[in-house]
Design a protein around this motif. Structure first.
Motif, mmCIF file in Angstrom:
data_model
loop_
_atom_site.group_PDB
_atom_site.id
_atom_site.type_symbol
_atom_site.label_atom_id
_atom_site.label_comp_id
_atom_site.label_asym_id
_atom_site.label_seq_id
_atom_site.Cartn_x
_atom_site.Cartn_y
_atom_site.Cartn_z
ATOM 1 N N TYR A 184 -8.793 -31.812 15.744
ATOM 2 C CA TYR A 184 -7.507 -31.477 17.061
ATOM 3 C C TYR A 184 -7.810 -30.213 17.374
ATOM 4 O O TYR A 184 -7.551 -29.835 18.488
ATOM 5 N N GLY A 185 -8.133 -29.279 16.361
ATOM 6 C CA GLY A 185 -8.164 -27.601 16.722
ATOM 7 C C GLY A 185 -9.246 -27.324 17.580
ATOM 8 O O GLY A 185 -9.165 -26.437 18.071
ATOM 9 N N LEU A 186 -10.405 -28.172 17.603
ATOM 10 C CA LEU A 186 -11.317 -28.105 18.400
ATOM 11 C C LEU A 186 -11.652 -28.536 19.680
ATOM 12 O O LEU A 186 -12.643 -28.066 20.563
ATOM 13 N N THR A 187 -10.869 -29.367 20.101
ATOM 14 C CA THR A 187 -11.099 -30.367 21.282
ATOM 15 C C THR A 187 -10.292 -29.931 22.470
ATOM 16 O O THR A 187 -10.294 -30.260 23.347
ATOM 17 N N LYS A 188 -9.384 -28.713 22.076
ATOM 18 C CA LYS A 188 -8.487 -28.456 23.191
ATOM 19 C C LYS A 188 -8.861 -28.232 24.530
ATOM 20 O O LYS A 188 -8.453 -28.975 25.688
ATOM 21 N N ASP A 189 -10.004 -27.701 24.907
ATOM 22 C CA ASP A 189 -10.671 -27.230 26.152
ATOM 23 C C ASP A 189 -11.972 -27.995 26.296
ATOM 24 O O ASP A 189 -12.578 -27.917 27.305
ATOM 25 N N PHE A 190 -12.242 -29.158 25.633
ATOM 26 C CA PHE A 190 -13.423 -29.737 25.560
ATOM 27 C C PHE A 190 -13.522 -30.535 27.101
ATOM 28 O O PHE A 190 -14.747 -30.712 27.642
ATOM 29 N N TYR A 191 -12.228 -31.083 27.431
ATOM 30 C CA TYR A 191 -12.465 -32.132 28.529
ATOM 31 C C TYR A 191 -11.806 -31.107 29.738
ATOM 32 O O TYR A 191 -10.650 -30.895 29.461
ATOM 33 N N PRO A 192 -12.396 -30.830 30.705
ATOM 34 C CA PRO A 192 -11.842 -30.123 31.928
ATOM 35 C C PRO A 192 -10.609 -31.075 32.261
ATOM 36 O O PRO A 192 -11.042 -32.298 32.549
ATOM 37 N N CYS A 193 -9.298 -30.451 32.407
ATOM 38 C CA CYS A 193 -8.306 -31.345 32.791
ATOM 39 C C CYS A 193 -7.892 -30.968 34.295
ATOM 40 O O CYS A 193 -8.496 -29.821 34.841
ATOM 41 N N ALA A 194 -6.800 -31.482 34.690
ATOM 42 C CA ALA A 194 -6.265 -31.239 36.117
ATOM 43 C C ALA A 194 -6.247 -29.872 36.372
ATOM 44 O O ALA A 194 -6.574 -29.187 37.306
ATOM 45 N N GLN A 195 -5.555 -28.984 35.411
ATOM 46 C CA GLN A 195 -5.339 -27.733 35.454
ATOM 47 C C GLN A 195 -6.660 -26.792 35.432
ATOM 48 O O GLN A 195 -6.814 -26.148 36.418
ATOM 49 N N ALA A 196 -7.702 -27.094 34.914
ATOM 50 C CA ALA A 196 -8.895 -26.649 35.178
ATOM 51 C C ALA A 196 -9.746 -26.896 36.552
ATOM 52 O O ALA A 196 -10.119 -25.669 37.089
ATOM 53 N N ILE A 197 -9.275 -28.125 36.923
ATOM 54 C CA ILE A 197 -9.918 -28.234 38.161
ATOM 55 C C ILE A 197 -9.240 -27.411 39.322
ATOM 56 O O ILE A 197 -9.875 -26.990 40.017
ATOM 57 N N ALA A 198 -7.756 -27.534 39.242
ATOM 58 C CA ALA A 198 -7.113 -26.698 40.222
ATOM 59 C C ALA A 198 -7.336 -25.375 40.204
ATOM 60 O O ALA A 198 -7.669 -24.492 41.169
ATOM 61 N N CYS A 199 -7.714 -24.693 38.985
ATOM 62 C CA CYS A 199 -8.180 -23.273 38.863
ATOM 63 C C CYS A 199 -9.447 -22.945 39.516
ATOM 64 O O CYS A 199 -9.741 -22.160 40.325
ATOM 65 N N LYS A 200 -10.406 -23.944 39.098
ATOM 66 C CA LYS A 200 -11.666 -23.987 39.763
ATOM 67 C C LYS A 200 -11.736 -24.041 41.116
ATOM 68 O O LYS A 200 -12.501 -23.222 41.924
ATOM 69 N N ILE A 201 -10.873 -24.711 41.532
ATOM 70 C CA ILE A 201 -10.874 -24.942 43.325
ATOM 71 C C ILE A 201 -10.144 -23.736 43.894
ATOM 72 O O ILE A 201 -10.687 -23.018 44.941
ATOM 73 N N SER A 202 -9.049 -23.242 43.167
ATOM 74 C CA SER A 202 -8.613 -22.176 43.903
ATOM 75 C C SER A 202 -9.401 -20.854 43.748
ATOM 76 O O SER A 202 -9.650 -20.154 44.876
ATOM 77 N N GLU A 203 -10.116 -20.938 42.737
ATOM 78 C CA GLU A 203 -11.227 -19.684 42.644
ATOM 79 C C GLU A 203 -12.246 -19.956 43.671
ATOM 80 O O GLU A 203 -12.491 -18.934 44.207
ATOM 81 N N LEU A 204 -12.565 -21.084 43.644
ATOM 82 C CA LEU A 204 -13.679 -21.169 44.719
ATOM 83 C C LEU A 204 -12.984 -20.926 46.323
ATOM 84 O O LEU A 204 -14.048 -19.983 46.892
ATOM 85 N N LEU A 205 -12.073 -21.224 46.521
ATOM 86 C CA LEU A 205 -11.563 -21.044 47.938
ATOM 87 C C LEU A 205 -11.016 -19.672 48.055
ATOM 88 O O LEU A 205 -10.339 -19.145 48.910
ATOM 89 N N GLY A 206 -11.132 -18.838 46.873
ATOM 90 C CA GLY A 206 -10.891 -17.252 47.168
ATOM 91 C C GLY A 206 -9.309 -17.434 47.104
ATOM 92 O O GLY A 206 -8.766 -16.304 47.481
ATOM 93 N N SER A 207 -8.410 -18.419 46.651
ATOM 94 C CA SER A 207 -7.110 -18.231 46.849
ATOM 95 C C SER A 207 -6.529 -17.148 45.655
ATOM 96 O O SER A 207 -6.956 -17.232 44.298
ATOM 97 N N LYS A 208 -5.441 -16.573 45.856
ATOM 98 C CA LYS A 208 -4.899 -15.662 45.072
ATOM 99 C C LYS A 208 -4.062 -16.305 43.857
ATOM 100 O O LYS A 208 -3.568 -15.474 43.156
ATOM 101 N N LYS A 209 -3.934 -17.445 44.078
ATOM 102 C CA LYS A 209 -3.069 -17.963 42.891
ATOM 103 C C LYS A 209 -3.676 -17.804 41.529
ATOM 104 O O LYS A 209 -4.853 -17.913 41.130
ATOM 105 N N SER A 210 -2.801 -17.461 40.446
ATOM 106 C CA SER A 210 -3.071 -17.337 39.378
ATOM 107 C C SER A 210 -3.075 -18.731 38.499
ATOM 108 O O SER A 210 -2.647 -19.589 38.775
ATOM 109 N N LEU A 211 -3.598 -18.280 37.367
ATOM 110 C CA LEU A 211 -3.554 -19.459 36.085
ATOM 111 C C LEU A 211 -2.101 -20.231 36.487
ATOM 112 O O LEU A 211 -1.825 -21.558 36.435
#
Ligand SMILES: Cc1ncc(C[n+]2csc(CCOP(=O)(O)OP(=O)(O)O)c2C)c(N)n1
Ligand SMILES: Cc1ncc(C[n+]2csc(CCOP(=O)(O)OP(=O)(O)O)c2C)c(N)n1
Ligand SMILES: [Mg+2]
Ligand SMILES: [Mg+2]
Lengths: 354, 314, 354, 314
Positions: A304-331
């Motif tokens: 349980y302790g090792l799998t936390k970020d193993f699967y990209p979740c909705a939040q990771a997707i949202a972060c990646k998208i805003s990063e790609l689009l150069g949005s200033k939104k933070s995590l």
């Protein structure tokens, strides 16, 4: 009040219908007729169609796959189910050297109507050998069809048409989808022609490509981003053997941005193929470099302790998208997407033990 | 041979460890698929009594008893189930991937029959290095349906490897009884004989019988007479995977279950113990060991996610 | 006069050296000690090191792979040889579920020093099940190393270091390379550190990426194009598990053009990964859309009449490059590259029967 | 049963076809790996004599004899070796992938043992469809080392399928003798028995013995008594793959080769033929058939490269 249907029941329904429609159809797999009915997906089949047509088997994945292929060549329609994709690694010779090539190497004289259901595990300590999605392997082999469903609405249609297809089809089900539900109203009829590559959500700022459980995460991310003014087009590449490239090309021409989400290891993946194809064919339409998300290049650890970020979740997707689009939104802007409860189960209904 | 009281004590310890796992599993802190050996302890204890630290063991998804009987650390086992840093694989593998190299317990794996070739490979290494140790593969009767079992046995006999195959025939593979998986007139023993292995068929719930057979087998193997396959008839008490009983599902005949529960390996051994044997004292000491193992496991840290990239390559 | 060495002999030499250096090393495979010595690559080994260390085996690829892995875990160094990669499909469970994951899932406590030589067939009617290169499968699986040699100069170095590596390594030899020769002078020492990704020919107009037999075709095309004023940089991605991306990125920054040549089916391939990675990371440096060449998405047919264009040759590479660069040269300009003799053999020395 | 003269004639036809292939192979127009059955014809002819068009056959890399004996077209065989459009798979498969559905010869495949499960699957279809036909798998003794063989046999016996397993034990797998592959005390017959199959071990060079055994086997199978495994001892005369003799390589004992050449199935049958039997006339007619097959094959077109994309999917 609207009635709801769930994914596992829809899979079950497709099998019942198919067996009813084709009296030559056989269905087998480890535990197919057992009290738990493979997460409910095969319940009632043996009772309805008898133990000659629906049967359990020895733990012998390699020969049993060949036996399924042989029965299919002979004229039976065959469905085989594996509780984990990982077990099916024993049968690659039969799949690749026989099933995939049979129609081709015998010059069209025979056909192999076999569908193989493969279930992918995740979480609750499935660990290194119970959680692999090797969709990229199957997609690479000429002669195979690969269907990776995501949505309750059309999973019965997809499975039914896979079964009725006269070619070998891998049908890759993510275990976390089984409890997903939808309104019965929205269910697509079994006979309606498949859309191999489907725009599930229209948008104009970025094209997000996904399948399997990753599609649900992408849709969650898209809903959330819409509130922040980012309009995502989400495309479901359920049929990996026959991607409708023009749907993807048009989308890129419209949005100019691409995120490919893979439900397997990121590299040497289906995501790579999609990104490569779009780079070759949509050159000049990209405003920024395309990006990918996928699983890291190590096996799923058990703890349980090792799998936390193993699967990209909705939040990771949202972060990646805003990063790609150069949005200033933070995590933090995407914190509404944070999963509540335990990260290693699809919902509180899931209590193990496997 | 070890005295019965020793063998009994070990079985009891394994039983109590697993019962405590079962008791606590519903707390949802041991988050991994877990296959208990309860009811099958005599095989592990009997076989291990013939082994030294130099003999190496491989096992399957149902490995707790094999691991503990071979001398695996109980603290590391429990911590592993909790997914903690102090677990026997630091949380990487969970219940289905145990390892304690200090005890000569090499590995258990989660794919049916796929650790059998590994054990045979280890025996090949022993033979070429002339070490005088043996390699052991534990597996269920379901695993004998896999081609990997057959190919492995064939090669081990061909090369006369120092190899002990231990088949625990508990009659079921998950919910499936033997009659949907193996021909009714097929005997694993006859099959192994036909391939050229030496064989011993026995009551796997009789720890003394197992111990004697294992000793005999090891002697024969070390004399260069080739591999031995032991088929141990036994029974699991609880569900295939998980902490509960599931006989309400009706996949096992009621009478069969009752008969086998009566033949619990601990009960069978207990009646033969000397009257001086004090069970209570032993239980107390084991319980405290177990209590401590759980406390340590609960208190231990999870491994750090930052280490996830470690050990991908050697 | 310079002496020459050939590829098969170099492979043989690497094995002799390795067995000599590590007395724990075992080597086995079907026919390894037979009179033909697997195209000469294993000749003399059994004699030199005895039948305990070098031995033939039952036709049982799955368990024998596991046995190799087990011996490696126990402390032997293991080399296994398959006359065709296609036969190795029987052993995917052992490879993926055990070898690839062992070091990782047991937390670094054990290691698996096994190397598996896989030979790819081509031509002379090898057909659908004797000519597959599944390098993309292996490259996708975390924990495996994948080495695909091309050149006589460094093949002994590559094999020796694969064998001495403490991880599972797939060593994929193309059958048509075995007779290739080079001057002994140019041979790299066994101990010299590997260059995972190597610029084999410097150039400034286009980056051409290839491995295996395809690298030779690319080099031929490059020589020819140089005469036409097109200067190709040819890069050998021999080590698929550890591509040195910065070499590729710098090359694109310099040339602005990319052709990836895959020695397997073009789609869902290693070529896709390379193209995807460079598109992600070199955005803005491309003058034109990157392109790929690879095998078509059907199996290798057997007939001489059907294989003519199955494998992209130097001429096809040259055409693709001039097309990409917008050169006005017609197909005829590249006719010097046309293969003389039969297209289904590497040279006139090849006379079948397999 | 068919008269011996019929059986002999068929063997002779297969022999002459293959000898002509061998004669012409060096012309380098038959550009595919080719495994000749010369020396093993009695098995194919004997077994086929018990089969009807409804019985289906699967085979291995060494399939010419099985194909022809089952009634496969010689014209299509030769054209296939030449890679022509008129070949039995239109040039797609070559010598290792034969097929003649009109004759009930389903397929041969090039991966050792991998057509055995297919044949069993066909038998499963027969059983569920209640057709009263049998399915046949031919394979070499090398194939019995594969797990696929074992798993297939196990399932066929489990389900009592209408399945005939025909093992041609020619003692070699490429250059490898049995002693480096199978335990010395392992018998394929005993193994099959242990799994629960019915078995017949016989001289595979005695065509009458094979024919009788196959008839007996088929009767038993159709009576629902379950699968039969026939182990036919035989020998290949030429190299493993290709047209030549290779005994100068020394991998087979000289005396063994000589003894088996004396036991050529054609020679054994010939001496039992009635004195009225006119071999010359038959040879003449077969030779003309063969000559024509080669002429047709040479004259035929290659398949068009434009069709390479056809039949990827049904
Ligand atoms: C290759 C493979 N197939 C299926 C499974 C699912 N599975 C896990 S345990 C098990 C039962 C095996 O039965 P047996 O070998 O008798 O062991 P037991 O559980 O009875 O101890 C099965 C089928 C698996 N892990 N691997
Ligand atoms: C899985 C697999 N392994 C290895 C080979 C290479 N091979 C081709 S034929 C053959 C010999 C098989 O021996 P046997 O089954 O006895 O048949 P025979 O050639 O003697 O007729 C081998 C090893 C193969 N084709 N497939
Ligand atoms: Mg069992
Ligand atoms: Mg043979």
């Amino acid at each position: 009040m609207l009635e709801t249907a769930n994914f596992a029941d829809e899979i079950n329904r497709a099998q019942h219908q198919s067996m009813q429609m084709d009296s030559s159809m056989l269905s087998f797999g480890l535990g197919i007729d057992d009290p738990k009915g493979i997460f409910g997906t095969t319940s009632g089949l043996a009772k309805a169609f008898g133990s000659e047509r629906v049967f359990d088997m020895p733990t012998a994945e390699n020969a049993m796959t060949g036996i399924g292929i042989g029965a299919a060549i002979a004229g039976s329609r065959v469905l085989m189910t594996h509780q984990r994709l990982d077990f099916f690694l024993l049968a690659m010779d039969q799949l690749v050297n026989n099933a995939a090539k049979w129609h081709y190497m015998f010059n069209g004289m025979m056909k192999v109507p076999i569908t193989i259901r493969l279930i992918i595990g995740r979480g609750w300590g499935q660990g290194p050998t119970h959680a692999q999605n090797l969709q990229a392997w199957f997609a690479h082999v000429p002669g195979l069809k690969v269907v990776v469903p995501s949505r309750t609405e059309n999973v019965a249609q997809q499975l039914h048409q896979a079964i009725m297809d006269d070619n070998p089809v891998l049908f890759i089900e993510h275990r976390w989808l089984h409890q997903q539900s939808c309104h019965t109203e929205s269910i697509v009829s079994l006979e309606q022609p498949l859309e191999h590559t489907q725009i599930v959500r229209e948008g104009k700022n970025i094209t997000v490509v996904a399948n399997s459980y990753m599609l649900l995460e992408a849709l969650r991310a898209a809903e959330h981003l819409a509130e922040l003014g980012i309009d995502c087009e989400v495309i479901d590449t359920a049929c990996l053997h026959q991607i409708n490239w023009s749907v993807l090309h048009s989308s890129i021409e419209k949005t100019g941005h691409l995120l490919v989400c893979d439900s397997a290891r990121k590299e040497f993946s289906c995501g790579a193929e999609i990104l490569a194809n779009l780079s070759e064919n949509c050159f000049g339409h990209f405003n920024r470099a395309p990006v990918r998300l996928g699983l890291p290049d190590y096996p799923e650890p058990t703890s349980y302790g090792l799998t936390k970020d193993f699967y990209p979740c909705a939040q990771a997707i949202a972060c990646k998208i805003s990063e790609l689009l150069g949005s200033k939104k933070s995590l933090e802007a995407h914190s509404p997407l944070e999963q509540s409860g335990h990260h290693d189960v699809p919902g509180s209904w899931f209590k193990g033990p496997f | 041979m070890k005295p019965l009281s020793d063998l009994y004590q070990q079985m009891l310890r394994i039983r109590l460890v697993e019962e405590e796992i079962a008791n606590r599993y519903s707390e949802q802190k041991m988050r991994c698929p877990t296959h208990l050996s309860i009811g099958q302890e005599a095989v592990a204890v009997g076989v291990s009594s013939a082994l030294t630290i130099d003999d190496k063991v491989y096992s399957s998804h149902r490995a707790h008893a094999h691991y503990l009987a071979k001398g695996g650390s109980v603290n590391k086992l429990i911590a592993e189930l909790y997914g903690k840093k102090t677990g026997c694989t630091g949380g990487r593998g969970g219940s289905m991937h145990l390892c304690d190299l200090d005890a000569g317990f090499m590995a258990s794996t989660a794919i049916v029959a796929n650790s059998i070739p590994l054990a045979v490979g280890h025996a090949l290494h022993f033979q070429t290095q002339n070490t005088g140790a043996i390699s052991v593969a534990y597996f269920g009767e379901g695993a004998t349906e896999e081609g990997a079992f057959y190919e492995s046995l064939n090669f081990a006999v061909l090369k006369s490897l120092p190899m002990l195959f231990v088949c625990e025939n508990n009659r079921y593979s998950v919910y499936s009884s033997l009659d949907v998986r193996q021909p009714s007139n097929r005997s694993i023993i006859d099959l192994a004989k036909a391939i050229g292995a030496n064989t011993i068929e026995l009551d796997g719930n009789d720890v003394v019988a197992v111990a004697e057979a294992a000793n005999e087998a090891k002697t024969s193997i070390l004399q260069g007479k080739g591999p031995v396959l032991m088929e141990c008839h036994t029974y699991r008490h609880r569900e295939h995977c998980g902490p509960n009983y599931d006989d309400e599902l009706g996949y096992r005949p009621k009478q069969e279950v009752e008969d086998w529960l009566k033949r619990d390996p601990l009960v069978l051994a207990e009646v033969q113990l000397p009257s001086t044997f004090s069970k209570d004292k032993i239980i107390a000491s084991i319980s405290s060991e177990i209590g401590q193992a759980f406390s340590l496991a609960e208190a231990a840290e999870f491994p750090s996610i930052d280490q996830n990239y470690e050990y991908l390559y050697a």
